[in-house]
Design an enzyme around this catalytic site. Structure first.
Site, PDB file in Angstrom:
ATOM      1  N   SER A   1     -16.984 -30.588 -80.108  1.00 51.56           N
ATOM      2  CA  SER A   1     -18.192 -31.145 -80.732  1.00 51.56           C
ATOM      3  C   SER A   1     -18.210 -32.664 -80.554  1.00 51.56           C
ATOM      4  O   SER A   1     -19.273 -33.255 -80.342  1.00 51.56           O
ATOM      5  CB  SER A   1     -18.221 -30.809 -82.223  1.00 51.56           C
TER       6      SER A   1
ATOM      7  N   ARG B   1      -7.442 -24.861 -77.071  1.00 49.12           N
ATOM      8  CA  ARG B   1      -7.834 -25.500 -75.813  1.00 49.12           C
ATOM      9  C   ARG B   1      -6.632 -26.117 -75.120  1.00 49.12           C
ATOM     10  O   ARG B   1      -6.198 -25.675 -74.096  1.00 49.12           O
ATOM     11  CB  ARG B   1      -8.887 -26.593 -76.072  1.00 49.12           C
TER      12      ARG B   1
ATOM     13  N   HIS C   1     -17.297 -22.795 -78.813  1.00 49.20           N
ATOM     14  CA  HIS C   1     -17.255 -21.995 -80.049  1.00 49.20           C
ATOM     15  C   HIS C   1     -17.880 -20.615 -79.803  1.00 49.20           C
ATOM     16  O   HIS C   1     -17.345 -19.599 -80.234  1.00 49.20           O
ATOM     17  CB  HIS C   1     -18.066 -22.674 -81.160  1.00 49.20           C
TER      18      HIS C   1
HETATM   19  P1  ADP Z   1     -12.215 -28.302 -86.649  1.00 52.99           P
HETATM   20  O1  ADP Z   1     -13.111 -29.403 -87.078  1.00 52.99           O
HETATM   21  O2  ADP Z   1     -11.554 -27.523 -87.763  1.00 52.99           O
HETATM   22  O3  ADP Z   1     -11.281 -28.642 -85.495  1.00 52.99           O
HETATM   23  P2  ADP Z   1     -14.143 -27.096 -84.922  1.00 52.99           P
HETATM   24  O4  ADP Z   1     -15.440 -26.739 -85.489  1.00 52.99           O
HETATM   25  O5  ADP Z   1     -14.119 -28.212 -83.950  1.00 52.99           O
HETATM   26  O6  ADP Z   1     -13.152 -27.195 -86.096  1.00 52.99           O
HETATM   27  O7  ADP Z   1     -13.528 -25.831 -84.194  1.00 52.99           O
HETATM   28  C1  ADP Z   1     -13.285 -24.608 -84.852  1.00 52.99           C
HETATM   29  C2  ADP Z   1     -12.337 -23.811 -84.021  1.00 52.99           C
HETATM   30  O8  ADP Z   1     -12.905 -23.622 -82.726  1.00 52.99           O
HETATM   31  C3  ADP Z   1     -10.969 -24.441 -83.790  1.00 52.99           C
HETATM   32  O9  ADP Z   1     -10.008 -23.415 -83.786  1.00 52.99           O
HETATM   33  C4  ADP Z   1     -11.085 -25.041 -82.422  1.00 52.99           C
HETATM   34  O10 ADP Z   1      -9.828 -25.113 -81.771  1.00 52.99           O
HETATM   35  C5  ADP Z   1     -11.985 -24.013 -81.728  1.00 52.99           C
HETATM   36  N1  ADP Z   1     -12.697 -24.572 -80.595  1.00 52.99           N
HETATM   37  C6  ADP Z   1     -13.503 -25.648 -80.565  1.00 52.99           C
HETATM   38  N2  ADP Z   1     -13.966 -25.890 -79.318  1.00 52.99           N
HETATM   39  C7  ADP Z   1     -13.445 -24.918 -78.525  1.00 52.99           C
HETATM   40  C8  ADP Z   1     -13.507 -24.594 -77.118  1.00 52.99           C
HETATM   41  N3  ADP Z   1     -14.190 -25.372 -76.283  1.00 52.99           N
HETATM   42  N4  ADP Z   1     -12.818 -23.525 -76.683  1.00 52.99           N
HETATM   43  C9  ADP Z   1     -12.091 -22.781 -77.542  1.00 52.99           C
HETATM   44  N5  ADP Z   1     -11.977 -23.022 -78.856  1.00 52.99           N
HETATM   45  C10 ADP Z   1     -12.632 -24.071 -79.349  1.00 52.99           C
END
Ligand code: ADP
Length: 183
Positions: free
Chosen positions: A127, A89, A16
């Site tokens: 996460s 990803r 993130h």
């Molecule tokens: P959600 O629960 O809506 O999937 P997240 O909090 O997991 O949201 O993620 C928010 C955003 O961050 C999403 O667009 C997700 O694809 C992106 N994201 C999460 N982890 C990564 C990562 N390792 N690399 C790039 N983008 C990420």
């Protein structure tokens, strides 16, 4: 241009943070917005996640941290943002994200979704992965900021075998009582 980076961030990871840092170079302001979602059983409360993100982004002057409920496009409109920032990803992300972007377009013609491809080293990182490792006693020091890692260890020390994950899948590993946490 103002961008909203919406998500659960339960908890925030280096993946993130990579998107946030790169977003900061592209946009005047990046608002990291934690979705208050009553349908999910998060590990951390919204308040805890806001604190974690604030600490992790305090060195980035054009980042703001907030929470919201309801439609992302409505929140974006309220904040005068023109862009929804999302990270990609793997292929499975793309399918979901594209559907979401199209849906949001039907709700708000002016809103553009901008995708940033993950940096190679974070392509596996989510996460849920972080929580899964910590749940089984592994180190997550290389995956999240230090203060977040400490929060996670504390959480699982108090509540070992917690079966709460971001995507709501239930994999109970022990018979420890589940601690109910306020969202
Ligand atoms: P959600 O629960 O809506 O999937 P997240 O909090 O997991 O949201 O993620 C928010 C955003 O961050 C999403 O667009 C997700 O694809 C992106 N994201 C999460 N982890 C990564 C990562 N390792 N690399 C790039 N983008 C990420």
């Amino acid at each position: 241009m103002i961008a909203i980076y919406p998500g659960s961030f339960d908890p925030i990871t280096f993946g993130h943070l990579d998107i946030i840092k790169r977003g900061c170079l592209l946009f005047e302001r990046v608002i990291v917005a934690v979705l208050r979602n009553p349908n999910k059983s998060p590990l951390f409360t919204v308040q805890e996640r806001l604190e974690q993100i604030r600490l992790a982004t305090q060195h980035l002057p054009n980042v703001e941290v907030d929470s919201f409920a309801g439609l992302t496009v409505e929140y974006a409109r309220l904040r005068h943002a023109q862009v929804l920032l999302r990270g990609l990803r793997v292929l499975s992300d793309f399918e979901m994200e594209l559907q979401m972007a199209h849906t949001n377009k039907t709700l708000s013609q002016e809103m553009e979704t901008v995708f940033l491809a993950t940096s190679n080293e974070y392509s596996f990182l989510s996460s849920s992965v972080v929580k899964e490792i910590a749940r089984f006693g592994g180190s997550v020091d290389h995956l999240v900021p230090q203060h977040v890692a400490l929060d996670i260890y504390k959480c699982y020390a108090q509540n070992p075998g917690s079966n709460q994950t971001t995507n709501n899948t239930t994999t109970t590993t022990t018979n420890y009582p589940k601690v109910e946490r306020e969202v």
